[in-house]
Design a protein around this motif. Sequence first.
Motif, PDB file in Angstrom:
ATOM      1  N   THR A 191       0.833  -1.205   0.000  1.00 47.32           N
ATOM      2  CA  THR A 191       0.000   0.000   0.000  1.00 47.32           C
ATOM      3  C   THR A 191       0.868   1.255   0.000  1.00 47.32           C
ATOM      4  OG1 THR A 191      -1.792  -1.150   1.151  1.00 47.32           O
ATOM      5  CG2 THR A 191      -1.790   1.255   1.261  1.00 47.32           C
ATOM      6  N   LEU A 200       0.917   4.155  -2.839  1.00 41.70           N
ATOM      7  CA  LEU A 200       0.652   5.566  -2.514  1.00 41.70           C
ATOM      8  C   LEU A 200       1.789   6.467  -2.990  1.00 41.70           C
ATOM      9  CD1 LEU A 200      -0.901   5.184   1.050  1.00 41.70           C
ATOM     10  CD2 LEU A 200      -2.082   5.943  -1.034  1.00 41.70           C
ATOM     11  N   THR A 221      -6.897  11.462  -5.815  1.00 43.19           N
ATOM     12  CA  THR A 221      -7.634  11.253  -4.567  1.00 43.19           C
ATOM     13  C   THR A 221      -8.384   9.926  -4.591  1.00 43.19           C
ATOM     14  OG1 THR A 221      -7.879  13.633  -4.279  1.00 43.19           O
ATOM     15  CG2 THR A 221      -9.388  12.243  -3.035  1.00 43.19           C
ATOM     16  N   HIS A 222      -9.035   9.643  -5.697  1.00 42.72           N
ATOM     17  CA  HIS A 222      -9.760   8.374  -5.840  1.00 42.72           C
ATOM     18  C   HIS A 222      -8.792   7.186  -5.777  1.00 42.72           C
ATOM     19  CE1 HIS A 222     -12.564   5.347  -7.232  1.00 42.72           C
ATOM     20  NE2 HIS A 222     -11.709   5.033  -8.182  1.00 42.72           N
ATOM     21  N   GLN A 233      -5.792   7.021  -4.389  1.00 40.03           N
ATOM     22  CA  GLN A 233      -5.248   6.875  -3.042  1.00 40.03           C
ATOM     23  C   GLN A 233      -6.235   6.179  -2.124  1.00 40.03           C
ATOM     24  OE1 GLN A 233      -4.340  11.022  -2.494  1.00 40.03           O
ATOM     25  NE2 GLN A 233      -2.154  10.707  -2.908  1.00 40.03           N
ATOM     26  N   SER A 234      -7.493   6.516  -2.256  1.00 36.82           N
ATOM     27  CA  SER A 234      -8.532   5.862  -1.454  1.00 36.82           C
ATOM     28  C   SER A 234      -8.642   4.382  -1.809  1.00 36.82           C
ATOM     29  CB  SER A 234      -9.870   6.567  -1.680  1.00 36.82           C
ATOM     30  OG  SER A 234     -10.899   5.881  -1.019  1.00 36.82           O
ATOM     31  N   ALA A 235      -8.621   4.083  -3.100  1.00 38.08           N
ATOM     32  CA  ALA A 235      -8.761   2.693  -3.558  1.00 38.08           C
ATOM     33  C   ALA A 235      -7.608   1.813  -3.076  1.00 38.08           C
ATOM     34  CB  ALA A 235      -8.852   2.650  -5.088  1.00 38.08           C
ATOM     35  N   THR A 249      -5.663   2.308  -0.543  1.00 32.91           N
ATOM     36  CA  THR A 249      -5.662   2.225   0.914  1.00 32.91           C
ATOM     37  C   THR A 249      -6.657   1.179   1.397  1.00 32.91           C
ATOM     38  OG1 THR A 249      -5.016   4.538   1.075  1.00 32.91           O
ATOM     39  CG2 THR A 249      -5.974   3.559   3.037  1.00 32.91           C
ATOM     40  N   GLU A 250      -7.766   1.042   0.687  1.00 29.90           N
ATOM     41  CA  GLU A 250      -8.818   0.105   1.079  1.00 29.90           C
ATOM     42  C   GLU A 250      -8.551  -1.331   0.641  1.00 29.90           C
ATOM     43  OE1 GLU A 250     -12.552   1.604  -0.355  1.00 29.90           O
ATOM     44  OE2 GLU A 250     -12.208   3.557   0.544  1.00 29.90           O
TER      45      GLU A 250
END
Length: 117
Positions: free
Chosen positions: A27, A31, A46-47, A49-51, A53-54
């Motif tokens: 991860t 990133l 932003t999208h 980074q969220s994906a 991370t999850e």
Amino acid sequence: MSTEETSRFVRLRVELVLEVADGDAVTGAALRHIAEDPDVPDEERTHAQSAVTEDTAEALAYLVDPFALVSEVPGVELQQASWSSERIDYDPDSPDWDLDEDDVEEDEDEQGGGGIG
């Protein structure tokens, strides 16, 4: 078929099964990759980074680059690539994971075996 009659295009299929021993490292690398990519618009960044991370599988998809796999191969130019990743249940002893199974069926079809006569 002569050389002029054959296509210059080759589809190379690769299937990998990876064991993620350190999801945080994957991860983190994803990133960093996203943050350092100047071609990613802020909204997409932003999208992404969220994906990553999850989902570690999503992070791997951001780190694996088909272009990098073939960029050093002389005489070829990547025309198109697509790839995806997903979490799976993996049992290396299961016959479902025999990677040569598809090759055997294709070889039989090419040689005229295995089909309806």
